[in-house]
Design a protein around this motif. Structure first.
Motif, short mmCIF file in Angstrom:
data_model
loop_
_atom_site.label_atom_id
_atom_site.label_comp_id
_atom_site.label_asym_id
_atom_site.label_seq_id
_atom_site.Cartn_x
_atom_site.Cartn_y
_atom_site.Cartn_z
N UNK A 183 0.84 -1.40 0.19
CA UNK A 183 0.08 0.01 0.15
C UNK A 183 0.64 1.51 -0.08
N UNK A 184 2.14 1.33 0.84
CA UNK A 184 2.41 2.13 1.02
C UNK A 184 3.56 2.57 -0.27
N UNK A 185 4.27 1.36 -0.99
CA UNK A 185 4.85 1.47 -2.33
C UNK A 185 3.82 1.93 -3.67
N UNK A 186 2.45 1.88 -3.74
CA UNK A 186 1.86 1.96 -4.59
C UNK A 186 1.42 3.63 -4.07
N UNK A 187 1.39 3.63 -2.93
CA UNK A 187 1.04 5.11 -2.93
C UNK A 187 2.24 6.32 -3.02
N UNK A 188 3.56 6.00 -2.90
CA UNK A 188 4.82 6.61 -3.22
C UNK A 188 4.63 6.33 -4.50
N UNK A 189 4.40 5.59 -5.67
CA UNK A 189 4.24 5.62 -7.13
C UNK A 189 3.68 6.44 -7.55
N UNK A 190 2.23 6.29 -7.37
CA UNK A 190 1.60 7.06 -7.77
C UNK A 190 1.40 8.26 -7.12
N UNK A 244 4.57 9.97 -5.75
CA UNK A 244 6.05 10.54 -6.18
C UNK A 244 5.40 12.52 -5.05
N UNK A 245 5.85 13.21 -5.68
CA UNK A 245 5.92 14.30 -4.91
C UNK A 245 5.48 14.93 -3.53
N UNK A 246 4.03 14.07 -3.54
CA UNK A 246 3.69 14.74 -2.17
C UNK A 246 4.38 13.75 -1.05
N UNK A 247 4.79 12.44 -1.53
CA UNK A 247 5.35 11.56 -0.70
C UNK A 247 6.70 12.10 -0.98
N UNK A 248 7.13 11.86 -1.46
CA UNK A 248 8.58 12.45 -1.13
C UNK A 248 8.72 13.26 -0.62
N UNK A 249 8.33 14.68 -0.02
CA UNK A 249 7.56 15.31 0.64
C UNK A 249 7.65 15.02 2.05
N UNK A 250 7.53 14.11 1.99
CA UNK A 250 6.98 13.45 3.88
C UNK A 250 7.72 12.38 4.42
N UNK A 251 8.24 12.14 2.91
CA UNK A 251 9.64 11.25 3.14
C UNK A 251 10.90 11.67 4.17
N UNK A 252 11.07 10.93 4.89
CA UNK A 252 12.60 11.09 5.67
C UNK A 252 13.52 10.24 4.73
N UNK A 253 13.58 9.85 4.18
CA UNK A 253 13.72 8.69 3.32
C UNK A 253 14.39 8.73 2.15
N UNK A 294 11.28 17.92 -6.45
CA UNK A 294 10.88 17.45 -8.25
C UNK A 294 11.27 18.95 -9.22
N UNK A 295 12.50 19.84 -8.45
CA UNK A 295 12.85 21.12 -9.14
C UNK A 295 13.17 20.73 -10.30
#
Length: 69
Positions: free
Chosen positions: A45-52, A54-63, A68-69
């Protein structure tokens, strides 16, 4: 309106993915898992969310470094 056959195929595909991912990796086996299927479902589920989204989940991720600039 969505086709019930498409939904059934998606559900079947997701169940196959969960079953496949529920086979624990060596490091997961060493750590143990109370519920490999639930763990697999959460990971996918988390993987699918990151795939769908990416910009939002990148901002939320600490990893994930970078933007996206």
């Amino acid at each position: 309106m969505s086709d019930p056959r498409d939904e059934a195929r998606n559900d079947e595909h997701n169940q196959e993915r969960i079953e496949e991912r529920a086979e624990l990796l060596p490091e997961e086996q060493a750590a143990g898992s109370d519920d490999p299927r639930a763990q697999a479902a959460a990971i996918l589920e988390e993987s699918d969310e990151r795939t769908e989204e990416p910009a939002r989940t990148r901002a939320e991720s600490t990893q994930t470094p970078g933007t996206d600039d």
